[in-house]
Every structure is written in structure tokens, then in C-alpha cells.
Scaffold this motif. Sequence first.
Motif, short mmCIF file in Angstrom:
data_model
loop_
_atom_site.label_atom_id
_atom_site.label_comp_id
_atom_site.label_asym_id
_atom_site.label_seq_id
_atom_site.Cartn_x
_atom_site.Cartn_y
_atom_site.Cartn_z
N UNK A 28 -0.70 -13.25 -16.40
CA UNK A 28 -1.61 -14.16 -15.86
C UNK A 28 -1.25 -14.00 -14.42
N UNK A 29 -2.64 -14.28 -13.46
CA UNK A 29 -2.45 -14.34 -12.37
C UNK A 29 -2.77 -15.77 -11.61
N UNK A 30 -2.09 -16.12 -10.51
CA UNK A 30 -2.44 -17.50 -10.07
C UNK A 30 -3.00 -16.94 -8.93
N UNK A 31 -2.75 -16.03 -8.35
CA UNK A 31 -3.27 -15.30 -7.03
C UNK A 31 -3.97 -13.75 -6.95
N UNK A 32 -4.97 -13.71 -7.17
CA UNK A 32 -5.37 -12.34 -7.41
C UNK A 32 -5.33 -11.52 -6.28
N UNK A 33 -5.55 -11.98 -4.90
CA UNK A 33 -5.35 -11.34 -3.83
C UNK A 33 -3.99 -10.84 -3.53
N UNK A 34 -3.12 -11.81 -3.61
CA UNK A 34 -1.45 -11.38 -3.34
C UNK A 34 -1.12 -10.41 -4.50
N UNK A 35 -1.51 -10.54 -5.69
CA UNK A 35 -1.16 -9.69 -6.68
C UNK A 35 -1.78 -7.91 -6.29
N UNK A 36 -2.93 -7.82 -5.81
CA UNK A 36 -3.77 -6.68 -5.47
C UNK A 36 -2.94 -6.44 -4.21
N UNK A 37 -2.65 -6.98 -3.19
CA UNK A 37 -1.80 -6.69 -1.98
C UNK A 37 -0.67 -6.02 -2.42
N UNK A 38 0.42 -6.64 -3.27
CA UNK A 38 1.48 -6.14 -3.93
C UNK A 38 1.37 -4.73 -4.42
N UNK A 39 0.36 -4.51 -5.37
CA UNK A 39 0.10 -3.07 -5.98
C UNK A 39 -0.21 -2.30 -4.97
N UNK A 40 -0.98 -2.47 -3.98
CA UNK A 40 -1.52 -1.57 -2.89
C UNK A 40 -0.15 -1.15 -2.08
N UNK A 41 0.78 -2.19 -1.82
CA UNK A 41 1.85 -1.84 -1.11
C UNK A 41 2.91 -0.97 -1.89
N UNK A 42 2.78 -0.92 -3.17
CA UNK A 42 3.59 -0.19 -4.01
C UNK A 42 2.99 1.16 -3.93
N UNK A 43 1.69 1.38 -4.25
CA UNK A 43 1.20 2.56 -4.30
C UNK A 43 1.31 3.23 -2.91
N UNK A 44 1.34 2.61 -1.78
CA UNK A 44 1.52 3.03 -0.40
C UNK A 44 3.11 3.63 -0.11
N UNK A 45 3.88 3.03 -0.65
CA UNK A 45 5.30 3.09 -0.49
C UNK A 45 5.79 4.11 -1.53
N UNK A 46 5.33 4.27 -2.77
CA UNK A 46 5.59 5.40 -3.73
C UNK A 46 4.82 6.61 -3.50
N UNK A 47 3.81 6.87 -2.41
CA UNK A 47 3.26 8.08 -2.25
C UNK A 47 2.15 8.35 -3.13
N UNK A 48 1.85 7.41 -3.92
CA UNK A 48 0.77 7.46 -4.96
C UNK A 48 -0.54 7.08 -4.65
N UNK A 49 -0.68 6.60 -3.36
CA UNK A 49 -2.08 6.15 -3.11
C UNK A 49 -3.27 6.87 -3.09
N UNK A 50 -2.74 8.46 -2.96
CA UNK A 50 -3.97 9.26 -3.04
C UNK A 50 -4.11 9.95 -4.25
N UNK A 51 -3.30 9.35 -5.40
CA UNK A 51 -3.40 9.95 -6.51
C UNK A 51 -3.90 8.83 -7.66
#
Length: 286
Positions: A126-149
Motif C-alpha cells: 500500500x502507498x501513502x505517498x505515490x510521489x515519494x515511492x516513484x522517486x525511490x524507484x527512479x533513484x534505485x534504477x539510476x543507482x543500479x545502472x538499469x535506468x536504460x533497460x
Amino acid sequence: LATIIFSGCAPINSGSPSKLAKLIPEDAWFIATLRPGQIQEKMDYDAFVHMPAIAYHYSTGSLFESIDREDQDELDLALYLTRMIEDPSESGIELGEDCFFFAGQASKPNGEEFMPPMPTFGFVFALANRGKFENMIELMLETSGENDDVRRTSRNDLRLIEHEHWILAISDDTAFFKGSATKNSLEADEVVKSMESPHALDPALAKHLSNPFDAGMYMKMEGYLDWIMRMTGDQVEFPDELIEQMKEGTFTYEITGEDGQLVIKAGGSYGDDFPYDFAGDGVGDV
């Protein structure tokens, strides 16, 4: 540490199962439940995370000691992770709701015959703040190098992030993730259907989720045995009669902090077809 985390106060009544449980795929045979808000309350998380010995391990002097202080991106990441540790609600996840993790029907090999069939897996939050969750996911993708995948799309009110091994669907109040060890074996339509079509819960699962535990596990034997037989192939033979007798079984484990003690309860049933009488009178469900 587990005793500190789960112990503390008397159990909290859970009541009816979370509505999110109805989004778990019907073919899921393993379901783990975590109640983070309940655990935080019992362990006094704010006091715990600021204990000197604990704080040291996520300070720049320990966990982040390898960070390049001249790199602003790394400093920003360290600051973000520190905020997340001190206040997990920064993740955007609704910590007061049940968090579910599941394993389900194995993916087809899809040409990778050398790989044993592995279960699909995922989570429902369940999400309390969609924006914060999406920001966390985008940061994880960027950090893991999978952003372009990954491929990002939208469907109705859902945002879909698709990878060759997983799909994440995000709505205003729910995050649904499904993964597979097999490349390109998941369909976005199936994920969307899971999000938009809640199903009735098995009575045994509903009963389990109504109990006031802090962390729990539920397993359906039919799905588990099917996976084991596919994994072993011709190497091990299971008597058909035994499989038929056991496939209706379910098992549960429930971990709860009660009055300073860590209590683990195990329960289960082999179903109506299992010959309990082979062990004598009085042997039945646990």
C-alpha cells in the motif's frame, strides 16, 4: 536483534485481512506478510535507530565511509538513505498496512532449457505517498545502472515500468511488482488484470491474515509440490497417491512479540484427503 525488534508489548489485534491480499496472484503458493508499522511501534523504532551503536552503522563514518565527498550525487544519495533509515515513511510505503511478498507458478523456460523452472515472485504494498515511492524507484534504477533497460508506459491510472525480468505497476495507493528468472516471460496485461481484478481469498489464507502476528508465512502444498516435481523432473519419483493426498494441505508460521518474548506459532492441515488415521486416533490438523 530479532528479539528486540519483535518483542515489547502485547499483540495488536489485526482484524479483517487487508484488501491488498486480494491482489496477490491466485497461483501464488507462498505468501509472506510483514506488518512494519506494528513492528515499529513495538520496538520503539525512533529510539532504536538513534541508539549510538545503530546510528554509527548508517553514519558517514561507517556505512557511507567510501563515499566520494567531492561527488555531489553520492552525497545526495547518502543523505537520502540516511533519511530513509531514520524515517522509513520517506519510501512512500504505507507502513500501517500489511506488506505482502509472494512466490507463484514457475515461468516457462522460454528457450532456456538448461535452467530449472523457478517460481515467479513479487510484492504488493500500500502507498501513502505515490510521489515519494516513484522517486525511490527512479533513484534505485539510476543507482543500479538499469535506468536504460526499462520501458515506462501508462495505462488508465497505472504507471508501468517494464524490465525483461520484472514489471512494476504503480497506482495512487498501491504498488504491485512481479518478477521472473526467465527473460520476457511476463505480460503487462496480466499484471494490470491482477491490479484491477481483486479475487476472493482462500478461507485458510483469510483466517491466517486475520491473526494478530507481526510477520507470517502461508504456503499451499499443491503449488509447492508442483514446483518441486518440475524442479526434480525424472530424478525423483513421488508416489501419485501421496501427492494426491497432500495437495490440499496448507501450512502457516506466525511470529509475534508478546510481553518481551518472541513467539513463533506453526499450524497446518494436510486437507481432507490425507489419511490421518495411519498414525492413530487424535492425529489431525495442527
